[in-house]
Design an enzyme around this catalytic site. Structure first.
Site, short mmCIF file in Angstrom:
data_model
loop_
_atom_site.label_atom_id
_atom_site.label_comp_id
_atom_site.label_asym_id
_atom_site.label_seq_id
_atom_site.Cartn_x
_atom_site.Cartn_y
_atom_site.Cartn_z
N ASP A 229 0.85 -1.18 0.00
CA ASP A 229 0.00 0.00 0.00
C ASP A 229 0.90 1.24 0.00
OD1 ASP A 229 -2.16 1.66 -0.07
OD2 ASP A 229 -3.26 0.65 1.52
C1 NOJ Z 1 -4.07 3.84 0.01
C2 NOJ Z 1 -5.25 2.92 0.11
O1 NOJ Z 1 -5.23 2.22 1.32
C3 NOJ Z 1 -5.34 1.92 -1.03
O2 NOJ Z 1 -6.58 1.26 -0.94
C4 NOJ Z 1 -5.17 2.60 -2.35
O3 NOJ Z 1 -5.28 1.67 -3.41
C5 NOJ Z 1 -3.82 3.31 -2.37
N1 NOJ Z 1 -3.80 4.30 -1.32
C6 NOJ Z 1 -3.54 3.99 -3.71
O4 NOJ Z 1 -4.30 5.12 -3.85
#
Ligand code: NOJ
Length: 723
Positions: A260
């Site tokens: 993430d």
């Molecule tokens: C953080 C989020 O937790 C995740 O779900 C997302 O895909 C990423 N950012 C990218 O934006």
């Protein structure tokens, strides 16, 4: 050149920096979804030291950067472009929690496919979806992004979404690589606060949080994203047991694991890594292939490699998986194919029609006293009031990065279009978060003049989703005082009030449920929200959505969900020392699966065959349904099981199936559901799956409220406990 030899040849000729480039994903800055933003990536793409991008859309932009990689980098390896295609792309469908309310795998698949086609036409090759985190705490803003409270439902959604996003062939021009996220147990964050610690039993992890991911894997999901959080002290981004052990070894996942946003660097803040190099080594060793936004692999792995905390074999294995995915996506052969052809106006119009019909079906009618809905055709003057009545931009909900709010349809616009002959009076009354209650007179004047009142209340789009947790689950700002003013006036005038609630979660508004004549949970329905709501209000569509999360009576009940265990002292109003609150009932205000339609249904004659079942059998469950109401509607019935005596206390209800039937007034029909005996397997005392002989209750009904379920016990005849 065959695929494997291309990949091996490439790996053989790559420098360490180029390898780490393939393991790096950087934001291009066209959309912002996290706290750190990298600067210009142009030089790094040319140098081959950035191999993947996120937060970039529009075919022109994508292809411009893709050209740098293909034409100007030494090895010409195509970029992989990922984006948060969460509930649509430019055309927005309902937020996932709202879409879960459809209980319709075909619909879930259809919106996933349409979103993928639309995003692919924008040059995107990877969707950071589906989000599969089971959520039992509506304070957690990310409840809006997922399947709701039930693991079995989560697994059905996982399967439909992965198939819809990826299609049968990842290299097809409209297919994207799906990313099952966030592995796992992210929904169990302490006190419903985003990014907080998770500390739950191994049984809960395996029984509640893993099944949707296992289903995504079985459906061939291309990638998995570990959760930001720690689980009992071990951050998922560095969780050897769950990533390498469970995901890769036990479940056989050989796709890409993408971290993430900034999660590898955050291992330092978690307190498990002292330096970026340590963090990078932990993540790589756990099995994370792509570093999203930490720059930890590029900056940290060379040092980690030098001091021997990671090996080149581990780096190569990650590079191999990334290149294999690019290969499967057809990026080597045709790097510009996604986004090569603009979509026709017809395709786009079809998608809007789909968004409208899915939107209408996602609405959950919580109450409808005296059949106040649908609105009478004779209605001449309608008041459409409240801060969400004319709030087109809010309709998209959270995660609508590529949507154009100017094209969203508000409730006011939808009703004006649906009722051209009626006089629609409007006042927004106050802002969503207003701290002070403005003068009520304009609203009162409108209520006085109208035959009926549509009161649009709720959260702003950005009050759910990531980093959008709430401790109070009532209406924000002064909306309660405003709504109470309207309800009092309407009661005095004898005029009906229909409340439309917008939210990314169940709200705790018992006072509103008590006083309004009808309440619709409209979640955030996306681009066509206003038209979809008008379709239901005017009776063109009979509402059929069923809530995928229990609606609490009070925040103090949370977590409240149907799959609770029995307790040694189950609630008993006549016995003080039992498991209950002194001030409210244990049951939620609306159980999982609740949702009214314009029809009214009576269930009878539950038939289960065979009544004595053995391993390998499939049990057939039939129930008769009659529409005893005055209007047509679609009924959804749920199939639950309960194992009353087992070696481990089983939940009071376990969801195992659902079915639907459309019936005209006076019509009757039968719903047939199938249940394989193997579905009755559970994790025994040692957490190994087993099936035990004895009684199983089969329960069928309109929601997870036990008093509304028909019950038929059966016997399982298995020789002894069978693994
Ligand atoms: C953080 C989020 O937790 C995740 O779900 C997302 O895909 C990423 N950012 C990218 O934006």
């Amino acid at each position: 050149m065959d695929h494997m030899s291309r990949i091996e040849t490439l790996i053989g000729s790559m420098t360490l920096a180029e390898k780490l480039g393939q393991l790096t994903m950087t934001a291009a800055g066209y959309a912002v979804t996290g706290p750190v933003i990298a600067g210009d990536s142009t030089d790094a793409i040319k140098a081959g030291t950035i191999g993947n991008l996120l937060n970039l859309f529009d075919a022109g932009h994508v292809q411009q950067l893709q050209r740098l990689a293909i034409e100007e980098s030494r090895l010409g390896i195509p970029l992989l472009i990922g984006f948060d295609v969460i509930h649509g792309h430019r055309t927005l469908f309902p937020v996932p929690l709202g879409e879960a309310a459809l209980f319709d795998p075909e619909a879930w698949g259809m919106t996933a496919r349409e979103s993928s086609h639309e995003a692919a036409a924008d040059g995107i090759a990877m969707a950071f979806a589906p989000m599969l985190d089971v959520a039992r705490d509506p304070r957690w803003g990310r409840s809006a992004e997922g399947p709701g409270e039930d693991p079995w439902l989560g697994a059905q959604i996982a399967r439909a979404k992965v198939r819809g996003i990826q299609g049968g062939d990842l290299s097809a021009p409209g297919a994207l690589a799906a990313v099952a996220k966030h592995f796992c147990a992210y929904g169990a964050v302490m006190a419903g606060r985003d990014y907080a610690s998770v500390d739950i039993s191994e049984r809960s992890v395996l029984e509640i949080h893993v099944p949707p991911f296992a289903a995504a894997l079985a459906a061939g999901v291309a990638a998995v994203m570990p959760a930001f959080t720690d689980l009992a002290g071990v951050p998922l981004t560095a969780h050897v047991g769950l990533l390498r052990g469970l995901l890769r070894e036990q479940l056989g996942f050989d796709g890409v694991i993408v971290s993430d946003y900034n999660a590898i660097a955050e291992l330092m803040r978690h307190g498990v890594a002292a330096t970026l190099a340590d963090a990078a080594a932990l993540a790589l060793k756990a099995g994370v292939d792509i570093d999203m936004m930490s720059n930890a692999y590029r900056l940290g792995l060379p040092a980690a490699l030098e001091r021997g905390s990671v090996t080149m074999t581990q780096i190569d294995a990650a590079v191999r998986r990334v290149l294999a995915l690019k290969q499967q996506l057809g990026l080597f052969e045709q790097p510009y194919r996604r986004g090569a052809a603009a979509e026709s106006a017809e395709t786009r119009a079809g998608r809007r029609r789909l968004a409208r019909s899915i939107g209408a079906r996602a609405i959950v009618m919580l109450t409808n006293r005296n059949a106040v809905l649908p609105l009478a055709g004779s209605l001449r003057r309608l008041a459409v009031i409240g801060p969400l009545a004319d709030a087109a931009a809010e309709m998209g909900g959270p995660w609508s990065l590529a949507g154009d709010p100017a094209t969203h349809v508000s409730v006011l616009a939808g009703l004006r279009a649906a009722l051209p002959g009626a006089d629609i009076l409007h006042a927004s009354g106050l802002a969503i978060r207003a701290d002070e209650l403005p003068a009520m007179q304009p609203t009162m004047d409108i209520c006085d003049a109208a035959d009926a009142i549509v009161l649009c209340l709720g959260e702003a789009a950005d009050m759910s989703g990531e980093a959008a947790c709430r401790a109070h689950l009532g209406l924000p700002g002064q909306q309660r005082a405003y709504a109470q003013g309207v309800l009092d006036r309407a009661r005095a005038l004898g005029k009906p009030v229909v409340a439309i609630l917008f939210s990314g979660r169940p709200l705790v508004v018992p006072w509103l449920i008590e006083q309004a004549d009808a309440v619709l949970a409209a979640w955030f329905l996306g681009s066509e929200a206003g038209n979809a709501i008008a379709d239901v209000l005017c009776g063109r569509v009979s509402p059929s959505g069923r809530t995928p999360m229990s609606w609490p009576r009070a925040v103090g009940q949370i977590p409240v969900f149907f799959g609770q265990r029995p307790s040694g002292r189950p609630a008993d109003g006549n016995d003080h020392y039992t498991s209950r609150y002194l001030d409210i009932p244990n049951a939620p205000l609306f159980a999982f699966g609740h949702g009214l339609t314009y029809g009214r249904f009576a269930l009878s004659n539950l038939q289960v065959t065979p009544l004595v079942a053995s391993e390998g059998d499939t049990i057939e469950v039939r129930v008769d349904i009659a529409n005893v109401g005055a209007r047509a509607g679609q009924e959804t019935v749920f199939l639950f099981t309960h194992d009353p005596i087992a070696s481990v206390a089983r939940p009071l209800l376990e969801l195992k199936g659902f079915g639907k039937i459309e019936l005209r007034p006076g019509e009757r029909g039968t719903v047939t559901l199938c249940l394989a005996v193997s579905e009755l397997r559970f994790l025994g005392p040692d957490l190994q799956p087993l099936i035990e002989p004895g009684e199983i209750e089969i329960l069928v009904g309109p929601c997870a409220e036990r008093s509304q379920l028909l019950v038929q016990p059966i016997r399982l005849r298995v020789t002894a406990a069978q693994r």
